[in-house]
Design a protein around this motif. Structure first.
Motif, PDB file in Angstrom:
ATOM      1  N   TRP A  57       0.820  -1.206   0.000  1.00  0.00           N
ATOM      2  CA  TRP A  57       0.000   0.000   0.000  1.00  0.00           C
ATOM      3  C   TRP A  57       0.860   1.264   0.000  1.00  0.00           C
ATOM      4  O   TRP A  57       0.481   2.280  -0.584  1.00  0.00           O
ATOM      5  N   LEU A  58       2.038   1.204   0.625  1.00  0.00           N
ATOM      6  CA  LEU A  58       2.925   2.370   0.608  1.00  0.00           C
ATOM      7  C   LEU A  58       3.482   2.603  -0.797  1.00  0.00           C
ATOM      8  O   LEU A  58       3.738   3.749  -1.186  1.00  0.00           O
ATOM      9  N   VAL A  59       3.680   1.526  -1.560  1.00  0.00           N
ATOM     10  CA  VAL A  59       4.058   1.689  -2.968  1.00  0.00           C
ATOM     11  C   VAL A  59       2.951   2.428  -3.711  1.00  0.00           C
ATOM     12  O   VAL A  59       3.207   3.371  -4.482  1.00  0.00           O
ATOM     13  N   ALA A  60       1.698   1.995  -3.490  1.00  0.00           N
ATOM     14  CA  ALA A  60       0.560   2.640  -4.160  1.00  0.00           C
ATOM     15  C   ALA A  60       0.422   4.097  -3.736  1.00  0.00           C
ATOM     16  O   ALA A  60       0.198   4.987  -4.567  1.00  0.00           O
ATOM     17  N   ILE A  61       0.569   4.361  -2.437  1.00  0.00           N
ATOM     18  CA  ILE A  61       0.470   5.734  -1.932  1.00  0.00           C
ATOM     19  C   ILE A  61       1.596   6.582  -2.507  1.00  0.00           C
ATOM     20  O   ILE A  61       1.389   7.734  -2.919  1.00  0.00           O
ATOM     21  N   GLY A  62       2.808   6.017  -2.569  1.00  0.00           N
ATOM     22  CA  GLY A  62       3.943   6.751  -3.118  1.00  0.00           C
ATOM     23  C   GLY A  62       3.737   7.125  -4.569  1.00  0.00           C
ATOM     24  O   GLY A  62       4.063   8.245  -4.988  1.00  0.00           O
ATOM     25  N   SER A  63       3.191   6.208  -5.360  1.00  0.00           N
ATOM     26  CA  SER A  63       2.961   6.505  -6.782  1.00  0.00           C
ATOM     27  C   SER A  63       1.927   7.618  -6.935  1.00  0.00           C
ATOM     28  O   SER A  63       2.054   8.484  -7.811  1.00  0.00           O
ATOM     29  N   ASN A  64       0.920   7.625  -6.080  1.00  0.00           N
ATOM     30  CA  ASN A  64      -0.087   8.687  -6.145  1.00  0.00           C
ATOM     31  C   ASN A  64       0.460  10.020  -5.636  1.00  0.00           C
ATOM     32  O   ASN A  64       0.126  11.075  -6.177  1.00  0.00           O
TER      33      ASN A  64
END
Length: 528
Positions: free
Chosen positions: A132-139
């Motif tokens: 989820w931190l990967v997803a948050i980082g991309s956003n």
């Protein structure tokens, strides 16, 4: 400044941006879809969801690597090809880019490693947090980039300093909460979600047509259809918000998108189809939808939307006002101490300073805007019209494809609910052939946003022609050729790697009964 250099610099940046934007939307969307799949795995403990997470995660990783490689070049271009722009607005523009690198990109890049190599080194919950931190980082990466871009569309929270000849921040919170930036962020991110959803839908449909990995494919299609339906609906709603903000901050862009040459009585109609004629300043064979543009652009039935001709006339007035500001600026700079400047000169600059950027449009025709003729002022005002034809058609292609995505994802959402995803092979083929369409829509959206801002690099503040570096045409042509060659090779590598991963398919570790179900489905499908 040689206008050929301006055009070549714009072409170079456009090429690198369009290539880069092939990778960005899929990265943003796949990161979230992968995180959703792993969430289901952690909640249910079913291994097939882990298989799905790993498989789509591999495709995300390939795309992420290519996106990073193409994105770094773009940031270097600001200092190399657009040096005056960097000097003029570096105080504002540099901050979001720096925060994006320090906060968002490093967050994303760090946890990408944990996602790929932490499966057997972390607990399920710990690995899920990393995903989820990967997803948050991309956003977050998209957020800070679009805050910077949104400021170029609507420069708020900054003032021009006559002593330093630069724009300087006076309200960073206003930069962060810029309504144009926020609207662009949610619209762009939703578009990225749609790109990823159609991609997952299409690849999964291909597996069903081939009778391979059917259990995984059906579940992936269920996630993609529901996620994609919500995302594609959001794109429409948030795009409507962008249109409304354009009517407030970028009236000429909105008029050009509509090829609206004359101001129409409220509420303005929407031109569904037509052939814009820039030379004659009219749109041939136009088909109008009454009231639609008035509702989209003004949220009312009694507010008119100005046409291109009226906006050009207003631009002439702003150029004349800007000339007064330019003259006052030269007087201010002639004094060594700011305290020695006559108060009436300062007052004149403050009264007309908001229009000084319009006076700078005259630099294309004269070295001193104060000496501009009436004809030169009229030419500069006409330059405020962006390319109407490309804007008109790009917007309609984008909107038409957006409607198609809603229908496509809604159809598979219903089929998923009825457990008939494989009932109509022709629909599966449609999903496969639809895979490239979201990228076309996304690139059209980029054209609408960036070409629609011309002739400004910063709306109403700095003309694009004044922002470039003093480079030779030969240097630019060489770098354009090199970028096209390198990026094309990288794109081919991406396609080869993605194709290889898709043909190989997931490494399934699913429960025995799911394997048996897959074999039974293949047997039945083959018999049919």
């Amino acid at each position: 400044m040689d206008l050929d250099i301006v055009d070549l610099s714009r072409l170079q940046f456009a090429i690198t941006a369009l290539y880069h934007f092939l990778f960005v939307p899929l990265t943003i969307g796949l990161a979230v879809i992968v995180a959703i799949m792993e969430t289901v795995y952690v909640m249910t403990g079913r291994t097939i969801w882990r298989d799905m997470t790993k498989f789509w995660g591999v495709l995300f990783g390939i795309n992420f690597a290519m996106g990073v490689a193409t994105g770094v070049v773009m940031e270097f271009q600001f200092g190399m090809n657009w040096s005056y722009y960097s000097h003029y607005v570096g105080d504002i523009f540099g901050a979001p880019l720096a925060i994006e690198g320090l906060m968002a990109f490093f967050l994303e890049a760090t946890f990408v490693g944990l996602f790929f190599f932490g499966w057997d080194r972390m607990t399920k919950v710990q690995h899920l947090i990393a995903t989820w931190l990967v997803a948050i980082g991309s956003n977050f990466s998209a957020l800070w980039i679009l805050i910077a871009n949104g400021w170029m569309q609507n420069p708020v929270g900054a003032v021009f300093n006559p002593q330093t000849m630069r724009m300087e921040v006076n309200d960073f919170f206003a930069v962060l909460t810029n309504p144009v930036a926020q609207a662009k962020f949610v619209h762009t991110v939703s578009a990225g979600y749609t790109v990823a959803a159609i991609f997952v839908l299409g690849v999964s449909a291909w597996y069903l047509l081939k009778g391979r990995h059917t259990a995984l494919a059906k579940r992936s299609m269920t996630v993609a259809a529901s996620f994609g339906l919500a995302a594609s609906l959001s794109v429409v709603v948030l795009g409507d918000e962008s249109g409304y903000l354009s009517s407030e901050h970028q009236k000429m862009k909105l008029a050009a998108i509509e090829a609206m040459w004359e101001t129409e009585p409220a509420p303005a109609s929407f031109t569904a189809f037509g052939f814009p004629d820039t030379a004659a300043r009219e749109t041939h064979f136009a088909v109008h939808i009454p009231w639609a543009m008035g509702l989209i652009g003004t949220r009312s039935l009694d507010t008119e939307i100005p046409g291109i001709n009226d906006l050009v006339a207003r631009a002439e007035e702003r150029i004349e006002s800007g000339i007064k500001a330019y003259d006052a600026l030269q007087t201010i700079r002639s004094f060594k101490k700011p305290s020695d400047v006559p108060p009436e000169v300062v007052t004149t600059f403050e009264d007309h300073g908001a229009n000084m950027g319009y006076a700078l449009l005259l630099m294309r025709y004269t070295d001193d805007p104060r000496k501009a003729t009436r004809l030169e002022i009229q030419k500069a005002a006409a330059d405020t019209i962006p390319p109407v034809g490309p804007l008109f058609w790009s917007f309609r292609v984008m909107v038409g494809l957006g409607m198609f995505f809603i229908v496509l994802t809604a159809t598979f959402f219903v089929l998923s609910a009825r457990r008939k995803l494989d009932a109509y092979p022709w629909l599966l083929r449609v999903a496969v052939f639809a895979i490239p369409l979201p990228w076309i829509a996304a690139e059209c959206g980029w054209i609408v946003a960036e070409v629609g801002r011309q002739p400004w690099i910063i709306e109403g503040v700095l003309p694009t022609a004044m922002a470039v570096s003093n480079l030779g045409a030969g240097t630019l042509l060489l770098t354009i050729a090199l970028f096209v060659a390198i990026y094309t090779v990288m794109f081919i590598i991406e396609m080869v790697l993605m194709r290889k991963a898709i043909l190989k398919g997931p490494h399934e570790e699913s429960e025995p009964h799911l394997q048996a179900y897959t074999k039974k489905f293949v047997d039945v499908y083959s018999a049919k």
